[in-house]
Design an enzyme around this catalytic site. Structure first.
Site, PDB file in Angstrom:
ATOM      1  N   CYS A 116     -12.212   2.737  -4.873  1.00  9.21           N
ATOM      2  CA  CYS A 116     -13.373   2.649  -5.312  1.00  9.21           C
ATOM      3  C   CYS A 116     -14.178   4.070  -5.833  1.00  9.21           C
ATOM      4  CB  CYS A 116     -14.429   2.219  -3.772  1.00  9.21           C
ATOM      5  SG  CYS A 116     -13.858   2.803  -2.793  1.00  9.21           S
ATOM      6  N   SER A 165      -7.860  -4.852  -3.346  1.00  8.68           N
ATOM      7  CA  SER A 165      -8.655  -4.174  -3.391  1.00  8.68           C
ATOM      8  C   SER A 165      -8.767  -2.397  -3.718  1.00  8.68           C
ATOM      9  CB  SER A 165      -9.463  -3.776  -1.796  1.00  8.68           C
ATOM     10  OG  SER A 165      -9.687  -4.579  -0.713  1.00  8.68           O
ATOM     11  N   ASP A 196       0.544  -1.096  -0.261  1.00 15.57           N
ATOM     12  CA  ASP A 196      -0.125   0.317   0.084  1.00 15.57           C
ATOM     13  C   ASP A 196       0.431   1.417  -0.230  1.00 15.57           C
ATOM     14  OD1 ASP A 196      -3.734   0.247   1.268  1.00 15.57           O
ATOM     15  OD2 ASP A 196      -1.851   1.935   1.422  1.00 15.57           O
TER      16      ASP A 196
HETATM   17  C1  SAM Z   1     -10.434   0.726  -0.090  1.00 15.76           C
HETATM   18  S1  SAM Z   1      -8.872   1.077   0.309  1.00 15.76           S
HETATM   19  C2  SAM Z   1      -8.454  -0.901   0.599  1.00 15.76           C
HETATM   20  C3  SAM Z   1      -8.726  -0.928   2.085  1.00 15.76           C
HETATM   21  C4  SAM Z   1      -7.472  -2.505   2.523  1.00 15.76           C
HETATM   22  N1  SAM Z   1      -8.399  -4.031   1.414  1.00 15.76           N
HETATM   23  C5  SAM Z   1      -8.209  -2.748   3.727  1.00 15.76           C
HETATM   24  O1  SAM Z   1      -8.607  -4.010   4.444  1.00 15.76           O
HETATM   25  O2  SAM Z   1      -8.699  -1.387   4.280  1.00 15.76           O
HETATM   26  C6  SAM Z   1      -7.369   1.131  -0.971  1.00 15.76           C
HETATM   27  C7  SAM Z   1      -6.352   1.711  -0.602  1.00 15.76           C
HETATM   28  O3  SAM Z   1      -5.828   1.402  -1.828  1.00 15.76           O
HETATM   29  C8  SAM Z   1      -4.607   2.499  -1.873  1.00 15.76           C
HETATM   30  N2  SAM Z   1      -3.908   2.212  -2.731  1.00 15.76           N
HETATM   31  C9  SAM Z   1      -4.319   3.043  -3.378  1.00 15.76           C
HETATM   32  N3  SAM Z   1      -4.297   3.287  -4.848  1.00 15.76           N
HETATM   33  C10 SAM Z   1      -2.758   3.231  -4.491  1.00 15.76           C
HETATM   34  C11 SAM Z   1      -1.205   3.025  -5.231  1.00 15.76           C
HETATM   35  N4  SAM Z   1      -1.190   3.130  -6.616  1.00 15.76           N
HETATM   36  N5  SAM Z   1      -0.398   2.503  -4.824  1.00 15.76           N
HETATM   37  C12 SAM Z   1      -0.582   1.614  -3.859  1.00 15.76           C
HETATM   38  N6  SAM Z   1      -1.647   1.077  -2.376  1.00 15.76           N
HETATM   39  C13 SAM Z   1      -2.337   2.235  -3.419  1.00 15.76           C
HETATM   40  C14 SAM Z   1      -4.765   2.758  -0.322  1.00 15.76           C
HETATM   41  O4  SAM Z   1      -4.274   4.040  -0.026  1.00 15.76           O
HETATM   42  C15 SAM Z   1      -5.693   2.650   0.102  1.00 15.76           C
HETATM   43  O5  SAM Z   1      -5.460   1.971   1.315  1.00 15.76           O
END
Ligand code: SAM
Length: 306
Positions: free
Chosen positions: A77, A74, A33
């Site tokens: 969204c 994940s 992440d």
């Molecule tokens: C919908 S949340 C997922 C949460 C996770 N399933 C949980 O149980 O907490 C999306 C996650 O993707 C991460 N994220 C978004 N874009 C990203 C990127 N380009 N590289 C790495 N992480 C990313 C965000 O920081 C966020 O924590």
């Protein structure tokens, strides 16, 4: 019979909903992440190594080196949410997801599983995903599920997909029972907390529109908590009516209470993170119970094996 996954790579890991879901069944060999707060909370609560990395430019070789047999994703969204522009694949926040679809095609892990908002299904991103899975020779199953259908007193309807190179067994859809949760909300909340009291000014202005649940209501079901909980007053989750020092009053759910409702367990800790940040992380997260349920499609846990 196809072997269920044993080595999990958790992508867009957040605070580790998938890690908690596979606990006892598989090993998380890596989590990724780019958010520093999320990764700090992840590190404090899960054994798997978490990498602070932007997935937009991640290389296939780097992902392949984890030798994981399940990639959990994940992706954000926001490009598909009911609020916002719904720019779908044209939203820059979809870039990492699209990069990972390329990696799925090359690395071809045995299993791929994803979670997103229900509106993801039918989006252009969904089309690209399905195209990728078909081209790479996967069989897949998908659908939406809400943890209330599993007896959890918290709403969080989400879309899930599980794909396997050697086939999948669709997860069994439980009978909807939103009004009869198997576990009481009261089991997940602590006593009154002054520091979480809803300010009078907010109550006066938005009280009528707030979603309120009684702490000891036998059928109480919390609304879906979003990342805006604590920032916006309505349509972001529920408020708890509880006996305070001056009689019944409203307070916010503590981040740890929401985590307990979402199946992270009572020991889950946000450390010394201020509530505003912790609410954002848990509001972005998943229902662990729902993830555990859909992963039975990959033969994990007590469910059917592929
Ligand atoms: C919908 S949340 C997922 C949460 C996770 N399933 C949980 O149980 O907490 C999306 C996650 O993707 C991460 N994220 C978004 N874009 C990203 C990127 N380009 N590289 C790495 N992480 C990313 C965000 O920081 C966020 O924590």
């Amino acid at each position: 019979m196809v072997a269920p996954p044993r080595r999990v790579l958790e992508l867009f890991a957040g605070i580790g909903g998938a890690a908690r879901a596979v606990d006892g069944h598989a090993t998380v060999v890596g989590a990724v992440d780019h958010d520093l707060r999320a990764t700090a909370v992840y590190r404090a609560n899960h054994a798997g190594r978490v990498h602070v990395k932007n997935l937009v430019s991640v290389k296939d070789d780097w992902l392949a080196a984890f030798d994981a047999d399940l990639w959990w994703m994940s992706p954000p969204c926001a490009p598909h949410g009911i609020r916002g522009a719904q720019a779908d694949v044209d939203d820059r926040r979809s870039a990492a997801f699209l990069r990972l679809l390329g990696a799925v095609r090359t690395v071809r892990p045995s299993w791929v599983a994803l979670e997103n908002v229900p509106w993801f299904q039918g989006s252009r991103a969904h089309g690209r995903l399905v195209e990728t899975l078909d081209a790479a020779g996967y069989t897949w199953t998908e659908g939406t599920i809400c943890p209330t259908e599993l007896g959890v007193p918290a709403v969080r309807r989400r879309w899930y997909l599980v794909a396997g190179r050697e086939g999948v067994t669709p997860w069994a859809n439980p009978a909807p029972s939103p009004s009869a949760p198997g576990r009481a909300l009261a089991d997940h909340v602590g006593p009154w907390r002054d520091d979480l009291a809803v300010p009078d000014a907010l109550l006066a202005r938005f009280g009528d529109a707030m979603h309120v649940v009684d702490a000891d209501g036998p059928d109480a079901v919390a609304a879906c908590f979003t990342r805006a909980y604590g920032r916006s007053p309505v349509y972001v989750g529920s408020y708890l009516r509880q006996r305070g020092p001056r009689g019944p009053a409203l307070r916010y759910f503590a981040p740890e209470e929401i985590a307990a409702l979402y199946g992270f367990g009572t020991g889950f800790s946000f450390g010394d993170l201020p509530a505003a940040h912790a609410w954002k992380l848990i509001g972005n997260s998943v229902s662990v119970d729902a993830v555990r349920h859909v992963l039975t499609a990959a033969g994990l846990g007590d469910g059917p094996s592929a």
